[in-house]
Design an enzyme around this catalytic site. Sequence first.
Site, PDB file in Angstrom:
ATOM      1  CB  SER A 224      -0.902   0.014   1.240  1.00 34.92           C
ATOM      2  OG  SER A 224      -1.543   1.262   1.424  1.00 34.92           O
ATOM      3  CE1 TYR A 237      -4.627  -2.421   5.036  1.00 32.33           C
ATOM      4  CE2 TYR A 237      -3.668  -0.293   4.494  1.00 32.33           C
ATOM      5  CZ  TYR A 237      -4.222  -1.491   4.099  1.00 32.33           C
ATOM      6  OH  TYR A 237      -4.382  -1.762   2.758  1.00 32.33           O
TER       7      TYR A 237
END
Length: 331
Positions: A224, A237
């Site tokens: 990401s 995350y």
Amino acid sequence: MASQHPKGDGARTADAQRRIQSRIDRKEVSDGGTSSDTSKKAVQAGLDRKPENPLPRQHLKKPGNEHDLELEPRFLAPGYLGSGKLEDMVAIVTGADSGIGRAVAVLFAREGADVAVLYLDEHEDAKTTKECVEAEGRRCITIAGDVRDAGFCERAVQQAVDEFGKLDILVNNAAFQQHAKTLEDITDDQLMMTLETNVGGYFHMARAALPHMQEGACIINTTSETAIFGSKELLDYSATKGAINAFTMSLASNLLERGIRVNAVAPGPVWTPLNPADRDAESVSKFGAKSDMKRPAQPEELSPAYVFLASPVTGSYVNGAILPVMGGPRG
């Protein structure tokens, strides 16, 4: 072989994810929600791949079903013509019931691969992915379960090998995400769910797959933009995505002598069930507005990157790379 729809680990994990989500949702209501600027128009570079903000105001229950989204994500990539880049190869894609994973499964099939679709408990979405893969003329099986469970990962890999006879490509894509405004808001349950899914799941799947992989095989991890830039409300995350970057580069070096390549794709904001199953409806309506293109990507804008990394025709000299697909220098 019939698809598996167990009511055990996957369903229990989905329930646990919903409990984590409910706690954050209740706190958001008491805190008064969030806001952001969406005044600038979305940029459409190349083909018209809207959505533009505002997106539908919608909040999904975890783990999130694509068929529940009011604005259907685009994953079929109708302008993409297959050319046999993955002819007669076999791929496992985790989190392939929806979003990026579904788009990847479809393009892999279009390039000639048979696909095993791994997912948590979103049975209806997984059935749709299977139908789309088969519409491309390739074989597909669906396997439900929790990648946090090493035993499930070993059984799923074995089922795919038993069905298709080999394994050439592993795409680690399954993920858990739940925003939190402060570090104190992140419970141990949430922390472990995120770590065990996003990092543990990748380790488990790679370890289970490797005994079946030969020279020329590859592993592709989904990381990401948050691994590079961080995210103030995705502390756990973002940390896992940074770990995935390090895992990708380390495993690439570790497996090089065995002729197995390892790379990763780093998306920016993408219109999938992941974020509507994370943020409140008001925040979802503005999702991607702060990106360089002022909009989220469609899953079909990500999937060609996975084909590039998977195919020995295009990616044979690419190893240990983190390929950004962010719509700009900073998502």
